[in-house]
Motif scaffolding. Structure first.
Motif, PDB file in Angstrom:
ATOM      1  N   PRO A   1     -48.357 -21.564 -36.159  1.00 53.07           N
ATOM      2  CA  PRO A   1     -47.901 -20.186 -36.001  1.00 53.07           C
ATOM      3  C   PRO A   1     -46.424 -20.096 -35.641  1.00 53.07           C
ATOM      4  N   SER A   2     -45.751 -19.152 -36.232  1.00 52.28           N
ATOM      5  CA  SER A   2     -44.391 -18.835 -35.810  1.00 52.28           C
ATOM      6  C   SER A   2     -43.967 -17.535 -36.434  1.00 52.28           C
ATOM      7  N   THR A   3     -44.283 -16.460 -35.784  1.00 48.81           N
ATOM      8  CA  THR A   3     -43.924 -15.155 -36.314  1.00 48.81           C
ATOM      9  C   THR A   3     -42.430 -15.019 -36.477  1.00 48.81           C
ATOM     10  N   ARG A   4     -41.717 -15.464 -35.475  1.00 48.75           N
ATOM     11  CA  ARG A   4     -40.286 -15.240 -35.421  1.00 48.75           C
ATOM     12  C   ARG A   4     -39.531 -15.979 -36.542  1.00 48.75           C
TER      13      ARG A   4
ATOM     14  N   TYR B   1     -34.701  -7.361 -37.447  1.00 39.14           N
ATOM     15  CA  TYR B   1     -34.947  -7.837 -38.812  1.00 39.14           C
ATOM     16  C   TYR B   1     -35.101  -6.714 -39.833  1.00 39.14           C
TER      17      TYR B   1
ATOM     18  N   GLU C   1     -45.419 -13.700 -25.902  1.00 38.46           N
ATOM     19  CA  GLU C   1     -44.264 -12.944 -25.450  1.00 38.46           C
ATOM     20  C   GLU C   1     -44.681 -11.487 -25.258  1.00 38.46           C
TER      21      GLU C   1
ATOM     22  N   SER D   1     -51.558 -14.389 -32.394  1.00 38.08           N
ATOM     23  CA  SER D   1     -50.690 -15.507 -32.052  1.00 38.08           C
ATOM     24  C   SER D   1     -49.223 -15.139 -32.151  1.00 38.08           C
ATOM     25  N   VAL D   2     -48.975 -13.835 -32.314  1.00 39.92           N
ATOM     26  CA  VAL D   2     -47.583 -13.417 -32.461  1.00 39.92           C
ATOM     27  C   VAL D   2     -46.773 -13.905 -31.271  1.00 39.92           C
ATOM     28  N   ALA D   3     -45.831 -14.753 -31.603  1.00 41.42           N
ATOM     29  CA  ALA D   3     -44.804 -15.097 -30.638  1.00 41.42           C
ATOM     30  C   ALA D   3     -45.337 -15.657 -29.330  1.00 41.42           C
ATOM     31  N   LYS D   4     -46.546 -16.268 -29.383  1.00 44.46           N
ATOM     32  CA  LYS D   4     -46.989 -17.118 -28.275  1.00 44.46           C
ATOM     33  C   LYS D   4     -46.936 -16.473 -26.910  1.00 44.46           C
TER      34      LYS D   4
ATOM     35  N   PHE E   1     -46.863  -8.369 -39.795  1.00 45.88           N
ATOM     36  CA  PHE E   1     -48.078  -9.124 -39.517  1.00 45.88           C
ATOM     37  C   PHE E   1     -49.260  -8.180 -39.452  1.00 45.88           C
TER      38      PHE E   1
ATOM     39  N   MET F   1     -37.566  -8.112 -31.667  1.00 45.46           N
ATOM     40  CA  MET F   1     -37.424  -9.030 -32.800  1.00 45.46           C
ATOM     41  C   MET F   1     -37.436  -8.258 -34.115  1.00 45.46           C
TER      42      MET F   1
END
Lengths: 314, 314, 314
Positions: free
Chosen positions: A57-60, B103, B91, B86-89, B79, B99
């Protein structure tokens, strides 16, 4: 060490790049920012397809690459970690990469295992960009970090760097140190809990490349640093959850701490996401530079894609 | 109550809009439909990026926004709920919005908690559209509902409305009532099982805005209504699954019921998806207007995006 | 059997097509390949939206359709299997298709149940392409298979075909046999473990369409075949996991086996993904044609989309 052209190049390991490479990249990123702020529509990569193969996972990172591609008129296909588990029903990693190689003009890969990006680059005929693999490589983040420093201070050279936090598992740290070794920092200070010290192999590698590392107490580091680079404890890489609990909260950069020790001109960077290690009360101080850093992710990655895929800058 | 320009505007709560705002929107949606049916390609938003931040599942709203954006030449990143976990673990919500703010040119957000969209709008510099949050707000659905009524009857005013079903948890109901309060309905009737009555706060709010609500038996409502608005019981918002089982199947609009009680000119709307509350045998009757309603979702959302992002209508 | 025009057509079952239809398709695919290799950007489907409704996982088919659409300038909306579970909160399949019908210009569907694509085509006003449903239909894979054979041997006719593996559950096999029945193969040989023999209904159907099937031992088949078509055992379609374990590894095509028995000019095809049934040591031999086959998936699907949506070939 000659200068390879950017066109068609893989981006796997920061050590594959020279200072000149990065300077070309930073200038291209400057161009991209001027284009973005002009409001002019840029379609230099129209007709190109970027594949995002995110096994972790890595949205960013994923969204910043997607935004960068689309800002240049390219299209994106791919899968996120949630979909990756069922990718191709148990086929080998190599077969999955071959599939994407047949569909796209460039592959961005993120993977849990170190070496996955290098293996992908070997298999694929199209260029591969490492969006983070294992605990050592995240080259585009390191490029972004230095680009942000250049933006803040005019240059990457001659500054005092303090890197705080999870030096063991954070791949951004290993990549940043390797990228810094191409430049001439005044000093590079490290401060971390005992369990999260830099791995020997990384230390030896960057020292052999000319970087002198100083181990400092947090307060000392804060008082000397121009750039304060904070990292999140990489919970997901701890083999043992109990070990994570032991170090959790062992450091925390707050407004109070910065006002007590840091230089007024110091800037705090963080690759984000953050959890507890960087307090929200820093957000509104002059130290805060991590939102700028995050927002530069798109133009920096636009520059990478444009250089590698040979889009004509308009 | 003056008229704010649409350009750059957030869409959070139907109460932020005037009747004039909605009329401008409906005219823009008419334009969009003419463009779609002409087959001409419209790229007024080329180069723009829309972020879809869906923290809660919604295929229908998400895809209609995506289709609307792409019909105008814009690109989409984001998303879905499956990825959001799991967005951004871990945060914070605010960091995630920041974020996306870096973008994209506009953020569409869907969230379980009321107030999430307003908070996002406060944090983000780019416009935010509420794609549904909590159990009270779903402004773009309400706009679509009224646009469909206007299409069917030529006007939103002077009609008898019956709203049937889950008045407690369905955010479409709260939003629709608030939007209706800007117009001059002949009557607004409500019919719901005892457990699913309108919440007091919503009732008081819309009554204070001049809307007179009548509580009617289903048969009476059906016999008087021009617009029969049916909603699904919001299973996912019941604190207790047993409570859901108790009311499940407590109402069901069928062809037989409509033929027995409703006016021949009455039209059934439903925000969809439907489960048991609206029988499939209504689909082929003249009462059915929910497929038209669904298909107007794309031009209505094209109009919103185009007005807010200032695309030149061609 | 007359020739229907491609424009606006559904693609549900290979039996709906004539030899002439496929020849037109193959010529369009040739055009698409020339365009791809010329590097010229093709936007014949700009402004169109393709919906991918994947109720069952399939990275390969999904991404090749997405890449094909985007190579032609079209946009894509949709959901993957991971998202499909929550699609529209329990609404009926038919309502979900109606939703997509209102949003897109063409729907690609993949589903576990046979008949899902035909049902979708009945409901939708826009064309529907079957991306695989149940265990009998995967028409675009069969088209790709024959297009690859034509590329390798100049023609589909007059060749000896050996189909090896899971003849019971692999929908690619049923579809390939039906597509082959439109041509004049010299022979069609089948080799499979006893538990994975061709179903009677498929056998009878293709025999009634003039295809003569021979049941052969693997070695004999290999020694006579021009085209060796290998399939994966469809683990996910076994009602009983123990049954799968029994046949797992019951056949395996290796370099050694091919060098011992196959003609030097023979070519191995495989719809991919592969697991154990096709050894990686075949990859670097002259038998290997499955990577070519995979890479032709994008131009073949570009041709389909372009013919159906009436894009002007440029």
């Amino acid at each position: 060490m000659g200068i390879l052209p950017w066109r068609g190049r893989d981006v796997i390991d920061p050590r594959d790049f020279t200072r000149e490479d990065l300077e070309i990249l930073f200038e291209e990123a400057d161009k991209m920012r001027r284009q973005l702020s002009s409001g002019r529509v840029t379609r230099t990569l129209e007709g190109k397809i970027i594949a995002t193969a995110f096994f972790e996972p890595s949205t960013r990172t994923r969204l910043s690459f997607e935004a960068a591609a689309k800002r240049l008129g390219a299209d994106v296909i791919g899968f996120s970690a949630e979909e990756a588990t069922s990718v191709a029903k148990g086929e080998s990693f190599v077969d999955t990469i071959r599939m994407l190689d047949g569909y796209a003009d460039l592959i961005v890969i993120r993977h849990k295992y170190e070496g996955a990006a290098a293996l992908a680059a070997e298999v694929a005929r199209v260029p591969v960009i490492n969006g983070g693999d294992g605990s050592q490589h995240h080259p585009t983040q390191a490029m972004l970090d230095l680009y942000t420093v250049r933006e803040l201070f005019g240059s990457v050279d001659g500054l005092n760097y303090l890197i705080v936090g999870d030096l063991k598992y954070a791949r951004t740290v290993a990549s940043l140190l390797r990228a810094l070794s191409l430049f001439k920092p005044a000093s590079v200070m490290l401060s971390a809990p005992p369990q999260l010290q830099l791995r020997d192999e990384v230390r030896r590698d960057v020292e052999s490349r000319g970087l002198r590392l100083e181990y400092v107490k947090l307060e000392e580091g804060l008082s000397r640093a121009d750039v304060i680079y904070v990292t999140r404890i990489q919970r997901e890489r701890f083999p043992d959850p109990q070990e994570y609990e032991k170090v959790r909260g062992s450091y925390r950069i707050t407004r109070r701490l910065l006002e007590a020790y840091a230089k007024g001109s110091a800037k705090v960077l963080h690759p984000l996401p953050r959890v507890d290690e960087l307090a929200a009360d820093v957000d509104s101080t002059s130290y805060q530079a991590y939102f700028l850093q995050a927002s530069l992710g798109v133009p920096l990655r636009m520059a990478l894609l444009n250089l590698i895929l040979g889009g004509e800058a308009s």
